[in-house]
Motif scaffolding. Structure first.
Motif, short mmCIF file in Angstrom:
data_model
loop_
_atom_site.label_atom_id
_atom_site.label_comp_id
_atom_site.label_asym_id
_atom_site.label_seq_id
_atom_site.Cartn_x
_atom_site.Cartn_y
_atom_site.Cartn_z
N ASN A 153 0.82 -1.21 0.00
CA ASN A 153 0.00 0.00 0.00
C ASN A 153 0.85 1.26 0.00
O ASN A 153 0.59 2.21 -0.74
CB ASN A 153 -0.93 0.01 1.21
CG ASN A 153 -2.06 -1.00 1.09
OD1 ASN A 153 -2.29 -1.57 0.02
ND2 ASN A 153 -2.77 -1.25 2.17
N THR A 156 2.68 1.94 -3.33
CA THR A 156 1.82 2.57 -4.35
C THR A 156 1.68 4.06 -4.07
O THR A 156 1.65 4.88 -5.00
CB THR A 156 0.43 1.91 -4.38
OG1 THR A 156 -0.22 2.07 -3.11
CG2 THR A 156 0.52 0.44 -4.71
N SER A 178 -4.78 -2.04 -1.08
CA SER A 178 -5.17 -0.97 -1.98
C SER A 178 -5.63 -1.53 -3.33
O SER A 178 -5.05 -2.48 -3.84
CB SER A 178 -3.99 -0.01 -2.20
OG SER A 178 -4.26 0.88 -3.28
N ARG A 179 -6.64 -0.89 -3.92
CA ARG A 179 -7.12 -1.33 -5.22
C ARG A 179 -6.08 -1.07 -6.32
O ARG A 179 -6.19 -1.60 -7.42
CB ARG A 179 -8.43 -0.64 -5.57
CG ARG A 179 -8.31 0.87 -5.78
CD ARG A 179 -9.66 1.48 -6.16
NE ARG A 179 -10.64 1.28 -5.10
CZ ARG A 179 -11.93 1.60 -5.23
NH1 ARG A 179 -12.38 2.12 -6.36
NH2 ARG A 179 -12.76 1.41 -4.23
N ASP A 180 -5.08 -0.25 -6.00
CA ASP A 180 -4.03 0.03 -6.98
C ASP A 180 -2.99 -1.08 -7.06
O ASP A 180 -2.15 -1.10 -7.97
CB ASP A 180 -3.32 1.35 -6.63
CG ASP A 180 -4.24 2.55 -6.78
OD1 ASP A 180 -5.08 2.54 -7.70
OD2 ASP A 180 -4.12 3.48 -5.96
#
Length: 388
Positions: A153, A156, A178-180
């Motif tokens: 996380n 990113t 995290s969606r990233d």
């Protein structure tokens, strides 16, 4: 009153969890439990009265786990309590290796005694240490547990492209990720596409020497590898060849040994991953809390040898049974209680491999609880019985 034997220096905030009105803490006799950090229990006799051991840390190599499991002793550790400390060291090492900071500082310190020429030499020599920025680079995270998810996380957030691999990711961790962060479907995807690799997996038969000649050959030349999990995850002879072949640009490890210290391009950190004041406090509080919860309610959280079991404690008389995970065990226990006209109000059973743990809340008090314990202990496969 519970007796807790304490080894090592445990943070005061951790010891404060154990209410002194209900606990004797320190060097005690007939200990109900043991609280420790790195003290070696392999060479220490453990009294039969010990029901649980809590390690204020993650690794339990200092504890005779197989022997204690066979005796029905619950062993706890503190996963995640030191996660932030390790994460910060990983990110620091990631940036420092990219900027050649370790070698640059070592070279600068070698200029002692050069007098007024130091500034001139610095300006001339600094070009040897031109580095790269991590923003936009691809980081592979192998193992997305308590530490891996924080590293992924935050990387990113620093502008890195992050891809993570973990076939056993928990639902709780998945919610935190995290969606990233991209998902890798295999370790090979990370080996072949990333600029940096950081490993956050336990040492098992499957992960031992997971970085070896075969996997090194799959990596992009100039790879930087960070290992803050276990030294045995890397085959060191193969690592040396990969460095010589310029496949591995830098290897950063928190687990130095004589062989690694003789290798070029290896940054050996003296096992500082969890060495912060905050981490020591977090681990102590977590270990003591888990010990207190087990002694007072029988509930198990973060055991390394038995399943997690939680049944809300309502103050009813509670029976806890540590036993082998074999057919009809629960049936034998409940039948025995029924034969004594003891009614069950609630119950939970969980297993972990060949071992299991059962909590039973009763509708009544037990005037003959010593007799009940004796009868349950006679059931083949039962290792420990307690009435709370």
């Amino acid at each position: 009153m519970y007796n807790v034997q304490v080894y090592n220096s445990i943070a005061e905030k951790g010891l404060a969890v154990l209410n002194l009105a209900s606990y004797n803490v320190g060097n005690v006799e007939a200990a109900d439990a043991i609280l420790l950090r790195s003290y070696n229990l392999h060479e220490t006799p453990i009294e039969p009265s010990v029901k649980a051991i809590a390690r204020a840390g993650v690794g339990v190599n200092n504890i005779p786990l197989d022997e204690l499991t066979e005796q029905g002793v619950i062993v706890f550790n503190t996963p995640g309590a030191n996660a932030n400390a390790v994460k910060e060291l990983v990110l620091m090492s990631l940036i420092a290796s990219s900027r050649n900071l370790f070698r640059a500082v070592e070279w600068t310190n070698s200029l002692q005694g050069e007098g007024e020429t130091v500034p001139e030499q610095v300006e001339t020599g600094k070009k040897e240490f031109v580095g790269t920025e991590i923003q936009g680079k691809r980081l592979g995270v192998i193992g997305v547990g308590a530490i891996g998810v924080l590293v992924a996380n935050d990387a990113t957030a620093l502008g890195m492209e992050v891809v993570a691999y973990d076939p056993f990711i928990s639902v709780n961790t998945a919610w935190q990720l995290s969606r990233d962060v991209q998902r890798a479907h295999s370790p090979e995807e990370i080996f072949q596409t990333c600029d940096y690799i950081t490993m956050h997996v336990p040492l098992t038969d499957q992960t031992k020497e997971m970085l070896n000649a075969k996997t090194f050959q799959q990596m992009k030349p100039g790879m930087k590898v960070l290992n803050f999990s276990r030294g045995e995850l890397v085959h060191e002879d193969d690592l040396k060849r990969a460095i010589e072949e310029q496949i591995i640009d830098t290897y950063i490890t928190d687990f130095p040994n004589e062989k690694l210290l003789s290798m070029k391009n290896v940054v050996a950190i003296p096992h500082l991953g969890a060495s912060t004041h905050e981490s020591e406090v977090n681990c102590a509080v977590m270990a003591a809390t888990q010990l207190k919860q087990f002694l007072e309610t029988g509930n198990i959280q973060n055991s390394v040898n038995f399943p997690n079991v939680y049944l809300p404690y309502t103050g009813r008389r509670r029976v806890t049974v540590v036993h082998q995970n074999i057919p009809n065990m629960v049936g034998q226990i409940t039948s025995l209680l029924a034969s004594q006209s003891i009614n069950i109000a609630d119950m939970m059973n969980r297993s972990k491999g060949q071992w299991a743990y059962t909590l039973i809340d009763l509708d009544q008090d037990l005037e003959n609880h010593d007799e009940v314990i004796e009868q349950v202990m006679k059931i083949s496969g039962v290792r420990h019985v307690r009435v709370i």
